[in-house]
Scaffold this motif. Sequence first.
Motif, mmCIF file in Angstrom:
data_model
loop_
_atom_site.group_PDB
_atom_site.id
_atom_site.type_symbol
_atom_site.label_atom_id
_atom_site.label_comp_id
_atom_site.label_asym_id
_atom_site.label_seq_id
_atom_site.Cartn_x
_atom_site.Cartn_y
_atom_site.Cartn_z
ATOM 1 N N LYS A 68 -5.036 0.255 -8.173
ATOM 2 C CA LYS A 68 -6.855 1.039 -7.240
ATOM 3 C C LYS A 68 -7.295 0.170 -5.837
ATOM 4 N N ASN A 69 -7.223 -1.299 -5.479
ATOM 5 C CA ASN A 69 -7.332 -1.535 -4.391
ATOM 6 C C ASN A 69 -6.010 -1.013 -3.292
ATOM 7 N N HIS A 70 -4.817 -0.877 -3.028
ATOM 8 C CA HIS A 70 -4.011 -0.730 -2.455
ATOM 9 C C HIS A 70 -4.648 0.299 -2.623
ATOM 10 N N LYS A 116 -8.066 4.970 3.175
ATOM 11 C CA LYS A 116 -8.990 4.602 3.883
ATOM 12 C C LYS A 116 -8.336 4.502 5.048
ATOM 13 N N HIS A 142 -2.209 5.114 -12.479
ATOM 14 C CA HIS A 142 -2.552 3.851 -12.023
ATOM 15 C C HIS A 142 -1.245 2.469 -13.149
ATOM 16 N N TYR A 183 1.234 4.026 -2.921
ATOM 17 C CA TYR A 183 0.744 5.630 -2.137
ATOM 18 C C TYR A 183 1.533 6.074 -2.922
ATOM 19 N N THR A 211 -3.874 -3.443 -12.567
ATOM 20 C CA THR A 211 -4.473 -1.919 -12.345
ATOM 21 C C THR A 211 -5.169 -1.932 -11.197
ATOM 22 N N SER A 212 -6.643 -3.255 -11.068
ATOM 23 C CA SER A 212 -7.487 -3.266 -10.464
ATOM 24 C C SER A 212 -6.309 -3.384 -9.232
ATOM 25 N N THR A 213 -5.514 -4.172 -9.011
ATOM 26 C CA THR A 213 -4.936 -4.089 -7.904
ATOM 27 C C THR A 213 -4.281 -2.737 -7.235
ATOM 28 N N GLN A 259 0.920 -1.543 -0.136
ATOM 29 C CA GLN A 259 0.329 0.125 -0.100
ATOM 30 C C GLN A 259 0.352 1.342 0.065
ATOM 31 N N VAL A 286 -7.447 2.282 -2.650
ATOM 32 C CA VAL A 286 -8.407 2.881 -1.750
ATOM 33 C C VAL A 286 -8.096 2.529 -0.450
ATOM 34 N N GLU A 287 -7.183 1.321 0.356
ATOM 35 C CA GLU A 287 -7.592 0.769 1.332
ATOM 36 C C GLU A 287 -5.915 2.340 2.265
#
Length: 194
Positions: free
Chosen positions: A170-172, A178, A155, A145, A166-168, A141, A174-175
Amino acid sequence: MNQIALLNKNSFTEKDLLLLASKGCEDSFTNLFHLYKDRLYTFVLRLTNSEEQTLDLIQDIFMKLWMNRSVLATVDNLGSYIFRSARNNIINSFKRAMNEASILSELQAPNNLHKDVEINFEYKILESKFKNVVKKLPPQQRLVYTLSRDQGLKHEEIAQQLHISTSTVKNHMVEALKNIRMFLKNELDIAEFY
């Protein structure tokens, strides 16, 4: 014979070193690093006035170069490439600092009784806390970031560089955001900040 055994920085041109490095030859990449590190250090330090920031930036530039080493074969002038990258990273860093200062000044706006020194001190404390939160993020993450926010990569570029989807990425992100928001909400009582 082994390319690495033959590698001698005096017998290879910069283009030769770039081609070898693009194929994963660590010795040629190390030679390129040593060719540019001192000049890059002087250049960056003059602009940042911070030895720590300078060293971090140089490490980031060469780490990014190594991770994207396949493009080195297409680089005609590594000096121009590296110094342009450094300049862009410094500009992005200054923009972020101005944006953070703007946000902090908005946070301080209702209470203008603070002196400039106190505001600067509070800003340094907040900046330090923020950096600590980023450091505490899980490694992947934090890397995603940092590549996004500090180096300004998209991304898709991060996904390509880290060899993940790319989805991984985005997930990192987002987390990571958060976790940062949770810190800001808990520590600063700010609901939406980043």
